[in-house]
Design an enzyme around this catalytic site. Structure first.
Site, mmCIF file in Angstrom:
data_model
loop_
_atom_site.group_PDB
_atom_site.id
_atom_site.type_symbol
_atom_site.label_atom_id
_atom_site.label_comp_id
_atom_site.label_asym_id
_atom_site.label_seq_id
_atom_site.Cartn_x
_atom_site.Cartn_y
_atom_site.Cartn_z
ATOM 1 N N GLY A 12 0.864 -1.373 0.092
ATOM 2 C CA GLY A 12 -0.133 -0.001 -0.016
ATOM 3 C C GLY A 12 0.724 1.129 0.044
ATOM 4 C CE LYS A 184 1.391 -12.969 -6.719
ATOM 5 N NZ LYS A 184 1.246 -11.611 -6.167
ATOM 6 C CB SER A 255 6.078 -13.349 0.776
ATOM 7 O OG SER A 255 4.862 -14.103 0.220
#
Lengths: 311, 311
Positions: A12, A184, A255
């Protein structure tokens, strides 16, 4: 356009800052970094350069933002339950909501809060880290793929895409958003999952240990099978292609592994739970995914408890 | 009969002591406990009573034992590579070798060292722990199933069974040793494996968390499928039966989890690697087993390295 960014972590903050630097009116809803960003703005370290947004519009509640043209949701999916409370003050009858979140089920979640034709989705291919309060480091990539939920791109989406492009982001639109999410997910399910389950298994380890490489391939094929049963046209070779294209990633930590090691919530439901539930609903056998989900939901719960006890 | 016991941990010490107390000539090959047992003999704590074998025949090499009628192999399978060196001094042309080890492949391993008709196998259903040097605590069960490798029980095996029975051990013989191993493996693959992979998951946790319970069932069905493809007659319902019979075990830690937590070698190849290789040879799809093996072989290797660094 007036834009609100909900959950201004690395994703963000990064895209919001780039858009704000192009003189779009960008409001950031922040929690932990609110004080710092209000005082000093955002700092992006990117490709050797440093970009600054000295004055950022910072909020700690959505009421003070008011109605916007576009909401960008960059919350972790583990906080999705906050959205029904956060969104209403931002919404006019025209407001679009773009989820930039990982995994499956996020557009569906938004479509329970607002009309489906106002739901947009984006896939971010970018390596970012929030390296200090108000500071984001960009390690590479940065492209974004935008689509409308269950529909072809409309004029509003194309405008958003132009804004991203104008802000220097390599942007494309797709009329097959769900398919792009599945594509993905093939990588994420295997590499993020085995990274945690097999004990800090970086990409090179998963690729280099034949049993793990084989397990990754099996997981990828199961995801492809669910996507195909859902009506998408992922090719069988997508799995091998994903392995091959990972060869040059080295000791990259997926991640979710980073989240796990830092004691942050892991997006177990969005990445493993949702596709497993789709598989079960469609009658697709996914024994490897089911086992990985079973193991991860417990490991990540224990991890969260351990973090809470330390705090 | 003259008996040599190789690897007198809990299993070897327990059965060896019971046989020696019946005046069989039992020689123990010991490593870490040699000094203590030579001085003080064995102590068994069992069902509230304490049995003592004050004078045990202790050896630290097999040459000093010489030829015996029966060798009982109670080494961990992770030390199997020692057997070709340890066995020869014990073997006459008549010596039988009985493996009491876990998992698959142990009789096959022995049959590469001596003629197959002299290889015996035993399955121990017993809860034991070596609680101090020379001391073993018996928590329950204690039955043993004996068979000849790839053959029906012969007179020698029946004599061995009589000796066990005479020593107070509930003993049975089987003409389907391999099938009995597969049946036991069904439980071990699932509960021992998920216990480690899902982070200290005791039996009650695997049974009580629906995703883990479902993963256990899938693993069990894969093992049954390999056993069936190998020509054994395990019924499909054996999996559900194993889950049901585990309901009263509570927070039981599967033996591999104990090994893992204590930093001891885990029998990854005998329990997961061997059945996976059989499946691959037979073309049986076992995606859940393959993933579990991939994860465990890495977790247990890391665990062993960590233990070695501490020592």
């Amino acid at each position: 356009v007036k834009i609100a960014i909900i959950g201004a972590g690395a994703i963000g903050g990064y895209y919001g800052t780039l858009l704000a630097l192009q003189n779009h009116e960008v409001h950031f809803l922040l929690r932990s970094d609110a004080e710092t960003v209000r005082e000093r703005g955002w700092t992006l370290h990117t490709c050797g350069a440093t970009l600054r947004l000295p004055e950022a519009k910072v909020h700690t509640e959505t009421a003070s933002i008011g109605r916007v043209d576009l909401v960008m949701v960059a919350l972790k999916t583990t906080s999705n339950e906050l959205l029904p409370g956060l969104l209403p003050p931002l919404l006019s009858d025209e407001t679009r909501v773009l989820t930039l979140q990982n995994g499956l089920g996020n557009e569906e979640f938004l479509a329970r809060i607002l009309p489906a034709h106002r739901v947009l989705g984006g896939l971010c291919s970018v390596r970012l880290n929030r390296t200090a309060p108000g500071e984001i480091t960009h390690y590479g990539h940065g492209s974004i793929t935008l689509g409308c939920f269950q529909r072809a791109p409309d004029p509003f989406l194309r405008t958003v895409a132009d804004h991203f492009t104008g802000a220097g982001v390599q942007t494309q639109t797709t009329d097959r958003l769900e398919e792009a999410r599945w594509k993905k997910l093939v990588w994420n399910v295997a590499f993020n999952g085995l990274a945690i389950a097999a004990g800090n298994a970086t990409v090179d380890i998963v690729l280099g240990e034949p049993p793990l490489r084989s397990a990754a391939l099996t997981l990828m094929r199961e995801i492809i099978a669910i996507a195909q049963a859902s009506g998408h046209t992922l090719p069988e070779q997508w799995a091998e292609f994903q392995l091959d294209r990972s060869e040059n990633m080295g000791a990259y930590r997926a991640s979710s592994l980073l989240d796990y090691q830092l004691g942050r919530p892991v997006e177990v439901e969005a990445i493993w739970g949702e596709p497993l539930r789709k598989a079960q609903a469609l009658g697709v056998a996914t024994p490897a995914l089911a086992q990985l989900y079973a193991v991860l939901q417990r490991l990540c719960r224990i991890n969260a408890q351990r973090t809470a006890e330390k705090a």
